[in-house]
Design a protein around this motif. Structure first.
Motif, PDB file in Angstrom:
ATOM      1  N   TRP A  49       0.836  -1.197   0.000  1.00 46.54           N
ATOM      2  CA  TRP A  49       0.000   0.000   0.000  1.00 46.54           C
ATOM      3  C   TRP A  49       0.873   1.250   0.000  1.00 46.54           C
ATOM      4  N   MET A  51       0.850   4.617   1.681  1.00 42.73           N
ATOM      5  CA  MET A  51       0.161   5.153   2.851  1.00 42.73           C
ATOM      6  C   MET A  51       0.752   6.478   3.311  1.00 42.73           C
ATOM      7  N   CYS A  72      -4.591   5.852   2.198  1.00 42.55           N
ATOM      8  CA  CYS A  72      -3.914   4.652   1.691  1.00 42.55           C
ATOM      9  C   CYS A  72      -4.477   4.256   0.335  1.00 42.55           C
TER      10      CYS A  72
END
Length: 211
Positions: A49, A51, A72
């Motif tokens: 991810w 983020m 995210c």
């Protein structure tokens, strides 16, 4: 910043998410209000991810990894988490005495390991372990799921709190993700006075593994 999801820990209708950042730091991912994510979240182990997050304002050692996620976006999937983690984290190898700087202990005939308030311990609450023996599926007297670490010299029972289905055996040399529970106070109902009260503890548990 890139974050790899390394574990999902089940807490009823909630899950606790562990991750590893691109600069090789362990993180515990929390929502804007500091709470755990709902169990139905789309996060899964191995996902990558992008983020944005900040360090949680109130950190209580050893749980120094807490971060608040503000945004995210899923960007990929790691094909081999074991190989990736072995290349990017420091590993503990051997028995449980090698974990968390050797600060884990147990008492009397109890076989579960913990750190205790008032003793010396590292300011970390998670890490990665290459066990020197297989870990066998086990349940304690209260039917908590866990794994048994056994050699001719020692035996320990380690709770399992991961969201993945428990397997019968985690083979030796598997990469095991271990962590410490939140602080917990045993009953002091029968303590005669202040000096005999049991101090708070953080118990060792298994969050997941990678073969």
């Amino acid at each position: 910043m890139k974050v790899w999801i390394t574990a999902k820990i089940a807490y009823g209708s909630k899950i606790c998410l562990h991750g590893l950042t691109e600069d090789k730091k362990n993180v515990r991912l929390l929502r804007n209000d500091g709470s755990y994510y709902p169990a139905a979240t789309g996060f899964n182990v191995g996902q990558i991810w992008d983020m944005t997050f900040s360090r949680a304002r109130r950190l209580i050692a050893p749980h120094s990894e807490n971060v608040i996620v503000t945004s995210c976006k899923l960007i990929g999937q790691e094909a081999d988490m074991r190989a990736f983690l072995c290349a990017h984290v420091s590993l503990w190898q051997g028995g449980p005495d090698q974990l968390f700087g050797g600060s884990l202990r147990s008492v009397l005939n109890k076989k579960k390991l913990f750190i205790s308030e008032g003793t010396s311990f590292q300011p970390i609450s998670m890490g990665y372990w290459l066990s020197d023996t297989p870990l066998i599926k086990w349940h304690d007297e209260e039917d908590h799921p866990g794994y048994r670490y056994y050699t001719s010299e020692t035996e320990h029972l380690i709770d399992y709190q991961g969201a993945a289905v428990q397997v019968f055996k985690i083979p030796a040399d598997s990469l095991v993700h271990v962590a410490l529970t939140r602080w917990w106070v045993p009953s002091n109902r029968y303590a005669a006075h202040e000096s005999t009260k049991v101090k708070r503890r953080c118990y060792l548990y298994i969050a997941g593994w990678y073969e």
